[in-house]
Design a protein around this motif. Structure first.
Motif, mmCIF file in Angstrom:
data_model
loop_
_atom_site.group_PDB
_atom_site.id
_atom_site.type_symbol
_atom_site.label_atom_id
_atom_site.label_comp_id
_atom_site.label_asym_id
_atom_site.label_seq_id
_atom_site.Cartn_x
_atom_site.Cartn_y
_atom_site.Cartn_z
ATOM 1 N N TYR A 136 0.844 -1.202 0.000
ATOM 2 C CA TYR A 136 0.000 0.000 0.000
ATOM 3 C C TYR A 136 0.879 1.251 0.000
ATOM 4 O O TYR A 136 0.579 2.227 -0.679
ATOM 5 N N GLY A 165 -14.010 -3.381 5.897
ATOM 6 C CA GLY A 165 -13.073 -4.471 6.213
ATOM 7 C C GLY A 165 -11.669 -3.913 6.361
ATOM 8 O O GLY A 165 -10.697 -4.475 5.863
ATOM 9 N N ASP A 188 -14.967 -2.453 10.347
ATOM 10 C CA ASP A 188 -14.540 -3.861 10.326
ATOM 11 C C ASP A 188 -15.307 -4.588 11.431
ATOM 12 O O ASP A 188 -15.607 -3.998 12.473
HETATM 13 C C1 LIG Z 1 -7.334 -9.841 4.907
HETATM 14 S S1 LIG Z 1 -7.982 -8.716 6.054
HETATM 15 C C2 LIG Z 1 -7.671 -7.144 5.250
HETATM 16 C C3 LIG Z 1 -7.672 -5.999 6.218
HETATM 17 C C4 LIG Z 1 -7.387 -4.622 5.628
HETATM 18 N N1 LIG Z 1 -8.345 -4.241 4.631
HETATM 19 C C5 LIG Z 1 -5.994 -4.543 5.055
HETATM 20 O O1 LIG Z 1 -5.866 -4.450 3.825
HETATM 21 O O2 LIG Z 1 -5.005 -4.555 5.817
HETATM 22 C C6 LIG Z 1 -9.707 -8.949 5.871
HETATM 23 C C7 LIG Z 1 -10.543 -8.095 6.837
HETATM 24 O O3 LIG Z 1 -11.924 -8.246 6.487
HETATM 25 C C8 LIG Z 1 -12.667 -8.192 7.685
HETATM 26 N N2 LIG Z 1 -13.989 -8.787 7.429
HETATM 27 C C9 LIG Z 1 -14.266 -10.065 7.105
HETATM 28 N N3 LIG Z 1 -15.601 -10.214 6.959
HETATM 29 C C10 LIG Z 1 -16.165 -9.005 7.181
HETATM 30 C C11 LIG Z 1 -17.500 -8.528 7.156
HETATM 31 N N4 LIG Z 1 -18.522 -9.325 6.848
HETATM 32 N N5 LIG Z 1 -17.720 -7.222 7.447
HETATM 33 C C12 LIG Z 1 -16.687 -6.387 7.751
HETATM 34 N N6 LIG Z 1 -15.401 -6.786 7.783
HETATM 35 C C13 LIG Z 1 -15.140 -8.086 7.498
HETATM 36 C C14 LIG Z 1 -11.819 -8.984 8.663
HETATM 37 O O4 LIG Z 1 -12.193 -8.747 10.001
HETATM 38 C C15 LIG Z 1 -10.406 -8.507 8.288
HETATM 39 O O5 LIG Z 1 -10.026 -7.405 9.055
#
Ligand SMILES: C[S@@+](CC[C@H](N)C(=O)[O-])C[C@H]1O[C@@H](n2cnc3c(N)ncnc32)[C@H](O)[C@@H]1O
Length: 335
Positions: A136, A165, A188
């Motif tokens: 990023y 998320g 999130d």
């Molecule tokens: C692989 S991580 C990526 C985190 C962040 N976007 C990054 O790029 O560093 C996936 C994220 O999606 C969130 N997540 C998964 N299902 C979700 C949902 N239904 N609603 C909101 N967040 C969600 C998880 O809690 C996690 O923090």
């Protein structure tokens, strides 16, 4: 054997990271093993064996007859300095976290059920942030946002931006820092990640970012820009999340999806990056998605056709890939 040797380093990399060994060597080298063990405050015999394993891997350099050890500038940027855009140690948080998660995922293989993201080893949460941050920081502000000039202009003028998320809020905080006229909301479902994001915002004195615990289908507000960074495929119902985003975007708003680079045909993903993403996806993305409603389990390597179809079914009229590199593709969608 090469893959076995590389995997054998996983615990050594974690120990080196947790004890700050690469950082010490980066700052203090060239040094003898005795000097190194004193600087790092570790036992000399363990220090020697760790250094020799790292030299064998090519991760640490040495002088004639292995009398002194040091890191080249390239090795420093990959292993020693967290702020470097080539920093790779975050990957080892995820690799170690996945090993800790074996029991849960093995049972899920048998039952077909999911594993809650919040039940992952804590290494996964920090690792996600640390693993994605370098990419990023190299791409988001310099390449991805400028690839969509209307989005860049709105951010400069001041707009409402939601990062769904958002995890530890790495992407949200970069945007908030660069575009201080805009208001950035990070959502999130994982409370500890949101707490971490708010703490980080406070520490680095970012006042235009707010982080809240919310599911991709229950946040409030109307936004000019909504993003999903490496997370839509983790959700149980990516179509539901995309429809919800559609309904919470202004009419001239833009949705931005950052997903792992992948081709539609799995055979085209049979390469180094594909090997890593399919493995991470088996241990993390698929179990997380299956633990949620619908449990679609897109997988990290869904490919553009499936992603476009989801966005189009959610109501978006224009969908296109605006940037792609070896690890990520950036998809934009408009109403
Ligand atoms: C692989 S991580 C990526 C985190 C962040 N976007 C990054 O790029 O560093 C996936 C994220 O999606 C969130 N997540 C998964 N299902 C979700 C949902 N239904 N609603 C909101 N967040 C969600 C998880 O809690 C996690 O923090």
């Amino acid at each position: 054997m090469q893959d076995v040797s590389a995997s054998a380093l996983i615990p050594l990399m974690r120990i080196g990271d947790e004890l700050g060994l690469f950082n010490v060597l980066g700052r203090k080298g060239p040094c003898t093993e005795s000097e190194f063990s004193n600087y790092a405050k570790i036992d000399q015999r363990y220090a020697r064996e760790w250094l020799l394993a790292m030299c064998a891997a090519g991760y640490v350099s040495h002088t004639d007859r292995v009398s002194k050890f040091y890191l080249t500038e390239e090795q420093k940027s990959v292993f020693a300095f967290e702020e470097s855009s080539a920093f790779m140690l975050g990957a080892y948080d995820i690799l170690s976290g996945n090993i800790h998660n074996i029991d849960n995922v093995r049972e899920a293989f048998k039952t077909g059920k999911g594993v809650n993201y919040s039940d992952s080893h804590p290494c996964i949460f920090s690792g996600t942030a640390r693993f994605f941050r370098p990419s990023y920081s190299a791409n988001l502000l310099e390449k991805w946002i400028p690839a969509i000039p209307s989005v860049e202009k709105k951010l400069q003028d001041g707009c409402n931006f939601a990062d769904i998320g958002c995890g530890f809020g790495v992407s949200s905080l970069m945007i908030a820092n660069a575009f201080q006229n805009s208001k950035i909301y990070g959502f999130d479902i994982h409370r500890p990640s949101i707490e971490n994001a708010n703490k980080e915002a406070k520490q680095i004195k970012i006042n235009n970012a707010i982080f809240k615990v919310a599911d991709a289908e229950n946040y409030d507000g109307e936004f000019d820009i909504i993003t999903f960074f490496d997370c839509l495929h983790d959700m149980g119902d990516p179509l539901g999340a995309s429809k919800y985003a559609f309904n919470h975007l202004k009419n001239d708003g833009t949705l931005i999806l950052i997903e792992p680079s992948a081709a539609d045909d799995p055979e085209e993903n049979f390469n180094t990056i594909g090997q890593m993403y399919y493995a991470f996806s088996t241990m993390g993305c698929v179990p997380t998605s299956k633990s949620q409603k619908k449990g679609l389990a897109l997988g990290a390597q869904a490919g553009p056709t499936k992603l476009f179809k989801i966005l189009e079914n959610a109501g978006f009229k224009t969908t296109k890939i605006v940037k792609k590199n070896a690890t990520n593709m950036v998809i934009m969608a408009e109403k």
